[in-house]
Design an enzyme around this catalytic site. Structure first.
Site, short mmCIF file in Angstrom:
data_model
loop_
_atom_site.label_atom_id
_atom_site.label_comp_id
_atom_site.label_asym_id
_atom_site.label_seq_id
_atom_site.Cartn_x
_atom_site.Cartn_y
_atom_site.Cartn_z
N SER A 1 0.82 -1.22 0.00
CA SER A 1 0.00 0.00 0.00
C SER A 1 0.85 1.27 0.00
CB SER A 1 -0.91 0.01 1.22
OG SER A 1 -1.68 -1.16 1.28
N1 SAH Z 1 -1.05 -3.98 3.74
C1 SAH Z 1 -0.50 -4.73 2.67
C2 SAH Z 1 -1.46 -4.69 1.49
C3 SAH Z 1 -1.35 -5.85 0.62
S1 SAH Z 1 -2.49 -5.87 -0.72
C4 SAH Z 1 0.84 -4.13 2.29
O1 SAH Z 1 0.98 -2.92 2.41
O2 SAH Z 1 1.72 -4.86 1.84
C5 SAH Z 1 -3.80 -6.82 -0.03
C6 SAH Z 1 -3.49 -8.24 0.30
O3 SAH Z 1 -4.72 -8.85 0.67
C7 SAH Z 1 -2.94 -9.09 -0.85
O4 SAH Z 1 -1.72 -9.64 -0.46
C8 SAH Z 1 -4.01 -10.15 -1.08
O5 SAH Z 1 -3.48 -11.42 -1.45
C9 SAH Z 1 -4.66 -10.20 0.29
N2 SAH Z 1 -6.01 -10.77 0.30
C10 SAH Z 1 -7.04 -10.58 -0.56
N3 SAH Z 1 -8.11 -11.29 -0.18
C11 SAH Z 1 -7.76 -11.95 0.97
C12 SAH Z 1 -8.44 -12.85 1.85
N4 SAH Z 1 -9.69 -13.22 1.64
N5 SAH Z 1 -7.76 -13.31 2.92
C13 SAH Z 1 -6.48 -12.94 3.17
N6 SAH Z 1 -5.79 -12.11 2.37
C14 SAH Z 1 -6.42 -11.61 1.29
#
Ligand code: SAH
Length: 215
Positions: free
Chosen positions: A61
């Site tokens: 993010s």
């Molecule tokens: N806060 C993180 C954001 C990652 S993007 C950062 O800054 O790195 C969002 C993440 O949510 C992705 O890695 C995606 O695989 C995960 N995601 C999406 N749906 C999900 C679910 N149902 N359960 C767990 N993770 C999920």
């Protein structure tokens, strides 16, 4: 080295200008080197205030958004926090400096492994549990939580997550469809049945998807 310090300082200034004023959130952000959480390809852009690609087609993010979401959660040091969507583990690290325990759930095995290696093994954050699971189902074994942070967008507030939030608890999550208008929502569970909804502004996140991936 000095160069990176300048870049890190500059990024923190931008985050402040964008409205992150809570001192403890700024201190937590200042402790973490974002360069460690992005892929080598994007290392030179690690200190820019933008989302960047990570493994599995996901994104780390935008730093300002991480700051604003963390601030919106109004975390207390005694809180147990659930994070849905570990991704790179950067947000997980931030939370770990502010609360008692972070349970972070990621549906991609590779991302969960990498984040665990970095956050738990390398940085020895002992108050962090990273779990490979479908976070839209929450984490029943560790529920209820004082705070829930979802870092992937859904069309509606997932009811299971709301159930796993304590009364008086706060959940922050992006709502809306992929590549469409999305906004950040703060949900406060005022009683067993009543919730206060606050719109915190426009955002852009990858979608919250059901099921786990073994890659
Ligand atoms: N806060 C993180 C954001 C990652 S993007 C950062 O800054 O790195 C969002 C993440 O949510 C992705 O890695 C995606 O695989 C995960 N995601 C999406 N749906 C999900 C679910 N149902 N359960 C767990 N993770 C999920």
């Amino acid at each position: 080295m000095t160069d990176f310090q300048d870049q890190r300082h500059h990024l923190l200034e931008i985050i402040k200008q964008q409205g992150v004023t809570a001192e403890e959130v700024l201190v937590a952000l200042s402790k973490i080197d974002r360069r460690e959480f992005v892929s080598r390809t994007f290392a030179s852009r690690a200190y820019e205030d933008m989302a960047l690609p990570i493994m599995a087609g996901q994104t780390i993010s935008q730093p300002t958004i991480v700051g604003l979401m963390t601030q919106a959660l109004k975390i207390d040091a005694v809180n147990r926090v659930l994070e849905v969507g570990t991704g790179s583990g950067f947000q997980t690290m931030v939370l770990s400096y502010l609360c008692r325990h972070v349970y972070s759930v990621e549906r991609f095995q590779a991302l969960a492994n990498r984040a665990k290696q970095l956050v738990v093994d390398t940085h020895k954050r002992q108050n962090v549990s990273i779990v490979h699971a479908d976070g839209s189902l929450g984490l029943p074994n560790a529920a209820p939580f004082d705070r829930i942070l979802v870092t992937a967008a859904s069309e509606d507030v997932p009811p299971t997550l709301l159930e796993q939030l304590k009364i008086g608890g706060i959940m922050v999550l992006p709502l809306g469809r992929e590549n469409r208008d999305q906004f950040l929502m703060r949900v406060t569970k005022t009683t067993d049945k009543d919730h206060l909804y606050e719109d915190l502004g426009e955002v852009r996140f990858v979608p919250l998807l059901e099921g786990v991936r073994d890659d």
